[in-house]
Scaffold this motif. Sequence first.
Motif, mmCIF file in Angstrom:
data_model
loop_
_atom_site.group_PDB
_atom_site.id
_atom_site.type_symbol
_atom_site.label_atom_id
_atom_site.label_comp_id
_atom_site.label_asym_id
_atom_site.label_seq_id
_atom_site.Cartn_x
_atom_site.Cartn_y
_atom_site.Cartn_z
ATOM 1 N N UNK A 158 -0.087 11.419 1.866
ATOM 2 C CA UNK A 158 -1.489 11.287 1.474
ATOM 3 C C UNK A 158 -1.687 10.045 0.616
ATOM 4 N N UNK A 159 -2.742 9.325 0.926
ATOM 5 C CA UNK A 159 -3.185 8.224 0.073
ATOM 6 C C UNK A 159 -4.554 8.576 -0.492
ATOM 7 N N UNK A 160 -4.699 8.430 -1.809
ATOM 8 C CA UNK A 160 -6.000 8.612 -2.456
ATOM 9 C C UNK A 160 -6.298 7.360 -3.265
ATOM 10 N N UNK A 161 -7.441 6.740 -3.000
ATOM 11 C CA UNK A 161 -7.827 5.534 -3.729
ATOM 12 C C UNK A 161 -9.233 5.664 -4.300
ATOM 13 N N UNK A 162 -9.396 5.107 -5.489
ATOM 14 C CA UNK A 162 -10.707 4.984 -6.107
ATOM 15 C C UNK A 162 -10.924 3.508 -6.391
ATOM 16 N N UNK A 163 -11.941 2.929 -5.759
ATOM 17 C CA UNK A 163 -12.207 1.503 -5.851
ATOM 18 C C UNK A 163 -13.499 1.259 -6.626
ATOM 19 N N UNK A 164 -13.408 0.499 -7.704
ATOM 20 C CA UNK A 164 -14.569 0.160 -8.508
ATOM 21 C C UNK A 164 -14.698 -1.361 -8.571
ATOM 22 N N UNK A 165 -15.869 -1.867 -8.209
ATOM 23 C CA UNK A 165 -16.116 -3.296 -8.261
ATOM 24 C C UNK A 165 -17.429 -3.601 -8.959
ATOM 25 N N UNK A 166 -17.487 -4.757 -9.574
ATOM 26 C CA UNK A 166 -18.719 -5.170 -10.240
ATOM 27 C C UNK A 166 -18.883 -6.671 -10.072
ATOM 28 N N UNK A 167 -20.070 -7.073 -9.632
ATOM 29 C CA UNK A 167 -20.402 -8.483 -9.483
ATOM 30 C C UNK A 167 -21.500 -8.837 -10.468
ATOM 31 N N UNK A 168 -21.211 -9.789 -11.323
ATOM 32 C CA UNK A 168 -22.179 -10.262 -12.297
ATOM 33 C C UNK A 168 -22.419 -11.746 -12.131
ATOM 34 N N UNK B 83 -12.598 -6.162 -9.881
ATOM 35 C CA UNK B 83 -12.325 -5.089 -8.924
ATOM 36 C C UNK B 83 -11.061 -4.364 -9.354
ATOM 37 N N UNK B 84 -11.092 -3.038 -9.260
ATOM 38 C CA UNK B 84 -9.920 -2.221 -9.567
ATOM 39 C C UNK B 84 -9.783 -1.125 -8.524
ATOM 40 N N UNK B 85 -8.556 -0.879 -8.099
ATOM 41 C CA UNK B 85 -8.261 0.184 -7.136
ATOM 42 C C UNK B 85 -7.110 1.020 -7.680
ATOM 43 N N UNK B 86 -7.434 2.233 -8.104
ATOM 44 C CA UNK B 86 -6.418 3.177 -8.565
ATOM 45 C C UNK B 86 -5.935 3.980 -7.360
ATOM 46 N N UNK B 87 -4.644 4.088 -7.214
ATOM 47 C CA UNK B 87 -4.072 4.680 -6.003
ATOM 48 C C UNK B 87 -3.025 5.729 -6.335
ATOM 49 N N UNK B 88 -3.050 6.819 -5.580
ATOM 50 C CA UNK B 88 -2.009 7.834 -5.658
ATOM 51 C C UNK B 88 -1.472 8.055 -4.248
ATOM 52 N N UNK B 89 -0.166 7.909 -4.082
ATOM 53 C CA UNK B 89 0.485 8.115 -2.784
ATOM 54 C C UNK B 89 1.609 9.123 -2.967
#
Length: 465
Positions: free
Chosen positions: A60-70, A76-82
């Motif tokens: 299983x791969x679980x990712x949470x991707x948060x990005x912000x453009x100013x 950009x950050x991608x936290x991942x659990x495998x």
Amino acid sequence: MSSANLSKSIFLGIALTFVSHNEAKAQLTATGQIRERTELRAGQGTLQKEGDKAGLFNSQRARLNIGFTGYRFKVFMALQDVRVWGQDASTINRTTTEANNGILLHEAWGEIMLNDTISKIQNLSLKAGRQEISYDDQKVLGGLDWLQQGRRHDAIVFKFANKGWIADVGAAFNQNKELNTGTVYNGVPTAYGAGTNGIGTMYKSFQYAYIGKKLSFGDISFLFFKDDFNRYTNVTSGTPAVTTKVNGQGVWSRNTTGFYFNTNVTRKFNLTGSLYHQGGKDKDGRSISANLASITSTLQVGRKLFVGPGIDYLSGTDGTKAVTATSESNLFDPLYGTPHKFWGSMDYFYAANGFGKQGLLNYFFKMKYNAKDNLTFFLDIHGFESANTLSNGAGGELDSYLGTEVDLLVRYNLTKMINLEAGYSFMKATNSMASAAVKNVATPDLSPQFAYLMVNIKPNFLAKK
């Protein structure tokens, strides 16, 4: 109103307008991914012995991707659990969790726009942090998305884009920890498997330059990539004698230079190809002179069917010649690409496991059928052959043909955010594949199989309903 107050009012109005404009341009993105893959392995990656049972597991791969453009920046950050189902205890077990290292930061980068919004240059920026680095067809540099943990680099990249031109210059410099003296690097980070393509060692540093141009009939690009490996010496001591690898100052540098092209010869006929040369020294200090050449054709037949043959050549070392610490290596290493995409779904070649030093010829024929907008079928047929002579270990030679692999794949998009994929592969391997020169498997099963079922959910948390 006095002139001073009038000036203040005008200035305040301009400032508020400017802030409001930039707040409107600021954009937050929040996406995720849950990817479940059940695999049945009966000889995937390497031949198994006759009588061995097939392996079955779910990863299983679980990712949470948060990005912000100013204004003039992106982050950009991608936290991942495998992890594999069941590898951790079902309640708190600190030791197990630490040993498996499933959770990590897959990406975390910031990009600063060096040109203002009024600039005529499309993009001029500096991107620093943990990031995926992918170019062209990902044969030598790619994100390796098939692997649940993927691939990323801690690097800094200067990026330029304008009028169809792309120019990137990047660099990385690795250390195991904070140091007060020296720059010695152990290329095997604690608790992590290092490197790819079976080399078992992370680079100490790299530097690269990439230039690409989009044309009316396709695109072409040039790549120079130099990766450096920490020098070491082998020290033998004790009784019985034990040899230990001792890292020292300095590096051995490997350089890879070449080009890629993708062109539409006609409206329905496409050609893609690449040619690379590798020189310098490998991770063990041996001189290198190696090459990669590849060409793939795609012909559209009717409205839904795409077919085409192709060939990959990756040079290797003559198996009948003695290999010493000072002899030249002709083995081409496809760097940090996506081998699963090119050299068979069963991952016998250029994946995590080594397969010998004689290089590879890959003759293939691919078919793609778009049954519906959301349903696609794929069929790939590979013929694998050693690019050089294989030794039987007794002064003779082995047949250079390694095996024939057939890969079947179907993809179905249930919705825009839910994708289903199923694959089945089988191979007819030869005794040469099982030999000590390639896979080194005694009493092998020469008819390996591999099957998987994958569910991919990629939600957009901020999407409007």
